[in-house]
Enzyme design. Structure first.
Site, mmCIF file in Angstrom:
data_model
loop_
_atom_site.group_PDB
_atom_site.id
_atom_site.type_symbol
_atom_site.label_atom_id
_atom_site.label_comp_id
_atom_site.label_asym_id
_atom_site.label_seq_id
_atom_site.Cartn_x
_atom_site.Cartn_y
_atom_site.Cartn_z
ATOM 1 N N GLY A 109 0.824 -1.193 0.000
ATOM 2 C CA GLY A 109 0.000 0.000 0.000
ATOM 3 C C GLY A 109 0.865 1.253 0.000
ATOM 4 O O GLY A 109 2.067 1.209 0.290
ATOM 5 N N CYS A 110 0.250 2.382 -0.332
ATOM 6 C CA CYS A 110 1.010 3.619 -0.456
ATOM 7 C C CYS A 110 1.477 4.108 0.915
ATOM 8 O O CYS A 110 2.646 4.467 1.093
ATOM 9 C CB CYS A 110 0.189 4.674 -1.168
ATOM 10 S SG CYS A 110 -1.485 4.899 -0.543
#
Lengths: 347, 347, 347, 347
Positions: free
Chosen positions: C149-150
């Site tokens: 995920g970012c």
């Protein structure tokens, strides 16, 4: 004594701005907020800036007649006002409609541009186009105001004085307008997402197909008696509020910038909301942000002879909610600026 | 009868917002606008949103004493107010100073954080820190208000109730704040250009070096009697107005979100400008844009036990000009909300 | 010889960025683009920046197995990859999945945070968490990458070196992150409209409920062997791309800023995409805009002793599509920077 | 074998974008970066996105001749290139100048519009206007390229095909252009501050006074043999990059939208960077963001007969740095797209 008003369509952007203005207006009592699809929901959930106000839940549209409101603002999507306006008028209520439903006097034109038959046309004869600077009506008698569109407001204020003065040709008028995206409304659409709009500009409705065109041409004709067919290109730019219209006109005779500005100054003498900038100054939208003001500038191009007029408004202010309050003030015989005196919010 | 006021520093962002608020205030007469470097220039050239108002040219700072103003707002860069405040007070004028000059009671602390000796410290004893929700002074007697900084306003409103209630530890407090860039002022700097700020976020003043820190800690101590050393990280985000402070606190005992919100609600009962959001709602800056409001939310993290308080204000509203008007209202014995009743502008 | 790749989910923001990167990569052949709901539609209608490329119509997800692609990128909404990954692997294809489906090794944790049972868990044992700087796997053998995920990417890169070095406490870690809104995806939602996001900042997922939390804590544990429970507050700010994470750590012993930076420099020696800024410099998101880079800065607060680490990435670059290409390069034995060498786009 | 190039003016916005493109170009070696006022300073302090590259300190302009660069890019403010170009050419270097210094062939026109005498006019005869799609020169022989302005690039690409085809009148041409603010450069100016630009649009250079006008009219004349005097109104809108030009033309005979698009398609057949959109599609600037592409659309207004052409570019890409690289590729006999193949960055 304060009059009682109600507002239907309080959740959209124009309705939200109108809620704010009505809340701040010193001489009215806002008795009810109505919402079509959100009946029963709480105002502050949708618009948390109103936390602390007392209008907690929206009533339904069908409950408007049961309120004590003498004057009712309608900020509904196009096509909804015409279903209830005749009844509201019959019940003695005065109405200011922010949609397009009562702007076009010709029902066939309405049907052609809005794609549906007009189901409340019996009220059309009473409808007054609510652009006060271009309106000579006896306001005390007005029962139904068709509040103008945002583009028509910006454009007509810059255009009408020159046509009326016979200074420019009716042919070849070009209007290139730039608008913030709040004019597109509050319903979720892919092309209105932040990531699509930010750092982006695009034209839309190019080639004579934007619905505000017949409204502009109708009002030019009504006010000046002249027929014109305008080339109009609206653009969406990455900002929330504000319209800047760049209007290209062909003078009948050679004129200078000072001549052009004088025409505007004379026309708007005594108008509290329209300001003509001095030579060398050109308006920017931020100067009218959050206000009911319009600023106008003009330049004559010495190389081509064109007259370029620039007009700025806040599309939700003078282009919608502010103008609606201005119309209410006139209908009620109050000073035009009541509740609208605030200058633009800057920065 | 309206009192006469003047404003020095009308060209900066806080001064511009203050001009707007004073223009709209029903009970004052704005007799003069002064500007340091721009004396003689016209207001509307610098701030065209005021086109049509009558204050055409700025007077110089040295002309302030010659005006009839009973109350003078100073919105000058840090270090300028202290040069003139003693004289203004001696001449019987009341002063609301928006700079940092009279916020810190200790002149050595001032010198350490602002890098210059205080040259007007004889007035310090009269200075009242103007955060009304955390101030018990007899306002009628106040001659000099030190209007708080924007970050301290947002942070103290979220922090003080919990410290005062003895609910959280004084150690380990972390405040992570996000601000629009108008707080950095209106002088041209490379890092404030649109192309540098847009689509960008950065921290600054990291590691306990931001000048608002001693102000926050002084006021915590004055109001609660507690000493604390806070870790504070301000960030600049790509917007013009608004501050959101995220405050991380360590409860002394296990508490729930409802307990935390109750502490805030009790504390701000009767405060017209501070709104506590219900459980599940968290504030966003847009809800207070252009207003003098503060919105507060709180959540207890069930996994770590931390209490997270979120506070939002408009840095030019409650964080500067709005609060200055609120202070004026209190000094004059008027209702606190006079001229400040407008909700946030949305969208 | 170029390998053949396909991409499913080419219409979302991560998929769009991945399309661009794959198009520019010198050593692959992009044979097909698939889309779930938009099968048969044309790429350039949805993403006109690709006008002139040859991938005109999207194939359906079920057609992926019929392509010649040896390596398949999945950029689908959470919950879709797990339905097809086992089949793709069984057919000998290698997969890089940008969703959360294969990031959490524990299926109960997955069910608790994502609200559904894992229907493709037989492939979990093969899944490699694709944050290359914190990954020691033999890349040639990897068949399935769970692309991080970012938020986890930005946070782990700033956090892991200090935990691994034993320099900071595992308790009391606070991460305050600020993200552009493209991370929220491309489906139309009211709160993602331009007029709602512009000039606005808000926290969300406050109080330990954001889905990226278990992923961060799992990877800290896998890489360092330490357990920690983190207080994490994500914020949405008005920009399209970029994440800035501000990480608050408590050193075990007194350290200085130079010590902290040295830890980072040693850790990332030889890593082409992670840059440690010198003392006095702090990263801003614009410096990594459109790139696969991460920039790190650190400051020790002399007043409180806290270590503040700041990490920036482009959420669609190193936080999604860029990292996916980096993982592909490693799987294929190519230089890590192939097709990813471009610095951030500025301004 | 890679040729050696140098760049002077690496700190401005066009120079920064050029640094990025040259760094990514596969067939050159960037040997030196020069800066006028910032000689000796470090690249990464000013442009931290280049952290990790090896060009640490800027050389002075006077050191350019001492480098091994065969080809030198000049991205200096107007008026500086003409002081050094004759010497560079005399020393056998090839030059691509991004300023206006060598765009106007007539020195009196230059003096009239730029307010200074041309001090390097001996090189004018060698200068080739570098808009490749409207240029028939033998590129191998070119020693000096005058890289076009951003507005002229966008406008000429939309305008020239119709004039050349004899389809539209030369009189009455109106161009209304909207630009991001990076075109105004990187020096600190009040009106370019974020708080002034954000949520604002304004026209400037209205009435035939923008310096790009003589350049447009010169190139129309050179390419088509036709003289025209254009009404041109540029606007600044709140975004960093991108230009959209709306071009209003009067057809000589009645034509339809399909006819207009066919003219464009034929003209740009084989041009890798200019894309003509199909009927019903209109370009937006975001589709060319960060790229060297131009997208064109056209509509004939059935009500007024006007032909409206819309042209978009990235002002720093095809409008400056990208076009400079395209010109280098042509001068060196390389494929036009080398180092420029990336589509627009979205979102």
């Amino acid at each position: 004594m304060a009059i009682k008003v109600a507002l239907a369509g309080a959740t959209g952007y124009a309705g939200t701005e109108l809620t704010r203005l009505l809340y701040c207006h010193p001489d009215i009592e806002l008795v009810s907020l109505a919402a079509g699809r959100r009946e029963g929901e709480k105002l502050v959930v949708i618009n948390p800036q109103f936390h602390g106000l007392r209008y907690e839940a929206f009533i339904g549209l069908e409950d408007l007649l049961a309120t004590e409101a003498e004057l009712i603002f309608l900020a509904l999507p196009h096509g909804h006002a015409m279903e209830i306006v005749p009844n509201l008028l019959a019940a003695g209520r005065r109405v200011i409609d922010l949609s397009a439903d009562y702007r076009l006097q010709d029902v066939q034109t309405f049907a052609a541009w809005y794609g549906k038959e007009h189901c409340g046309s019996e009220a059309l004869a009473q409808a007054v186009y609510g652009l006060p600077e271009l309106q000579d009506v006896d306001w005390a008698t007005v029962r139904l105001v068709a509040n103008p569109g945002c583009y028509p407001t910006a454009i007509l204020l810059g255009l009408a004085p020159f046509l009326q003065a016979g200074l420019v040709k009716t042919e070849g008028i070009i209007v290139d307008a730039k608008s913030g995206v709040s004019g597109a409304g509050r319903s979720p659409k892919l092309e209105m997402l932040y990531s699509e709009v930010n750092e982006n500009v695009r034209a839309y409705g190019v080639g004579g197909v934007h619905r505000h065109l017949p409204e502009i041409e109708q009002e030019v004709s009504r006010w000046t008696g002249l027929d014109c067919t305008i080339t109009f290109t609206p653009h969406l730019i990455p900002m929330t509020r504000g319209i800047l219209a760049t209007i290209y006109l062909t003078p009948n005779h050679t004129i200078g910038t000072a001549d052009a500005l004088q025409v505007l100054e004379r026309f708007y003498q005594g108008c509290p909301f329209v300001h003509v900038l001095p030579p060398g100054s050109l308006p920017n939208t931020k100067a009218v942000f959050g206000s009911n003001h319009c600023q106008l500038g003009a330049v004559v191009d010495g190389r081509t002879g064109r007259l370029i007029v620039i007009s700025v408004i806040d599309n939700l202010g003078k282009g919608a909610a502010g103008q609606a309050v201005q119309n209410m003030n006139l209908m009620c015989g109050w000073p035009e600026e009541m509740g609208l005196a605030t200058p633009g919010l800057f920065p």
